[in-house]
Scaffold this active site. Structure first.
Site, PDB file in Angstrom:
ATOM      1  N   CYS A  98     -20.441   2.200  20.628  1.00 54.66           N
ATOM      2  CA  CYS A  98     -20.244   0.939  21.351  1.00 54.66           C
ATOM      3  C   CYS A  98     -20.031   1.150  22.852  1.00 54.66           C
ATOM      4  O   CYS A  98     -20.964   1.489  23.556  1.00 54.66           O
ATOM      5  CB  CYS A  98     -19.119   0.129  20.700  1.00 54.66           C
ATOM      6  SG  CYS A  98     -19.158  -1.601  21.219  1.00 54.66           S
ATOM      7  N   HIS A 105     -20.779  -0.423  15.193  1.00 56.41           N
ATOM      8  CA  HIS A 105     -19.540   0.289  14.839  1.00 56.41           C
ATOM      9  C   HIS A 105     -19.629   0.893  13.433  1.00 56.41           C
ATOM     10  O   HIS A 105     -19.066   0.333  12.480  1.00 56.41           O
ATOM     11  CB  HIS A 105     -18.344  -0.672  14.916  1.00 56.41           C
ATOM     12  CG  HIS A 105     -17.857  -0.902  16.302  1.00 56.41           C
ATOM     13  ND1 HIS A 105     -16.950  -0.068  16.938  1.00 56.41           N
ATOM     14  CD2 HIS A 105     -18.173  -1.870  17.207  1.00 56.41           C
ATOM     15  CE1 HIS A 105     -16.710  -0.514  18.167  1.00 56.41           C
ATOM     16  NE2 HIS A 105     -17.441  -1.595  18.352  1.00 56.41           N
ATOM     17  N   GLU A 157     -18.040   3.320  12.281  1.00 61.72           N
ATOM     18  CA  GLU A 157     -16.711   3.726  11.784  1.00 61.72           C
ATOM     19  C   GLU A 157     -16.012   2.580  11.045  1.00 61.72           C
ATOM     20  O   GLU A 157     -15.114   2.839  10.236  1.00 61.72           O
ATOM     21  CB  GLU A 157     -15.836   4.228  12.952  1.00 61.72           C
ATOM     22  CG  GLU A 157     -15.048   3.157  13.699  1.00 61.72           C
ATOM     23  CD  GLU A 157     -15.903   2.203  14.522  1.00 61.72           C
ATOM     24  OE1 GLU A 157     -17.116   2.475  14.699  1.00 61.72           O
ATOM     25  OE2 GLU A 157     -15.364   1.194  15.013  1.00 61.72           O
TER      26      GLU A 157
END
Ligand SMILES: [Mn+2]
Length: 230
Positions: free
Chosen positions: A104, A206, A208
């Site tokens: 990001c 994202h 994660e």
């Protein structure tokens, strides 16, 4: 031995913070996360001597002065100390050919590090953009990314994936040596790879936030990153 991954942190109000999903994703993929503060450029080499890989996390906007622009009306908060730290760590890690995964804001900083520019405010500066700041939960995939990069195609084993999206800035002009590796259907850059580095990858979404909840492509990305760090 498990590789140790330097993980940058987000600037909060008188504190540094990080979403736990970054930690969980590194651990899930077999790495040991080591969260690092914003560093003075002179301390970067000593820190990087101790680790095997670099994960740049998301966060605030980047100071537009760093890519030669004045602030747009809708520019959000930025932190020059963090910008300088991220840039110094990136440049040093890149020179060492250390594996880099930039997420990001990290993806945007990566572009700025190689002389690229950013769109400061997607809603007012891009024609008919998708919803890149999704209202849904962080682990919810909301838009499609077409994968053009050789490395990301090899990692995902497919030409199209579904991702989440939490950004109001994006890459505009690509930095030198970076390849546009992923694009949304509105033409927005969503991923980059550096063509002279074994694993220097930036993604605008994202992963994660999805890997700990079982998203196969997000898990593959973290596993490939950790594997490259061994
Ligand atoms: Mn997006």
């Amino acid at each position: 031995m498990k590789p140790i991954i330097a993980v940058t942190m987000h600037t909060g109000d008188k504190k540094l913070e990080i979403n736990e999903t970054y930690i969980q994703s590194v651990e899930l993929a077999g790495g040991i996360p080591l969260c690092i503060p914003h560093l003075d450029a002179q301390d970067v080499e000593a820190l990087l001597n101790k680790v095997d890989g670099l994960l740049l996390i998301g966060g605030h906007d980047v100071n537009p002065y760093l890519y030669g622009q004045e602030p747009h009306q809708k520019l959000g908060m930025f932190h020059t100390k963090r910008d300088n730290s991220d840039l110094a760590i990136l440049q040093s890690a890149f020179k060492r050919q250390m594996p880099i995964l930039a997420i990001c804001r990290g993806h945007q900083v990566l572009n700025v590090a190689f002389g690229g520019t950013l769109i400061q405010d997607i809603p007012s500066q891009w024609e008919q953009p998708l919803a890149h700041a999704q209202a849904s939960m962080r682990d919810e995939a909301t838009h499609t990314v077409k994968i053009n990069g050789e490395k990301l195609r090899a990692i995902f084993g497919t030409e199209e994936i579904r991702t989440n999206s939490f950004h109001h800035q994006a890459i505009d002009q690509l930095g030198e040596g970076l390849v546009a590796a992923g694009v949304a259907v509105d033409g927005m850059n969503e991923a980059v790879e550096h063509d002279e580095h074994p694993f220097c990858i930036g993604v605008q979404w994202h992963p994660e936030a999805m890997a700990p909840f079982g998203d196969a492509n997000s898990i593959k990305l973290f596993q490939s990153f950790i594997e490259a760090c061994k």
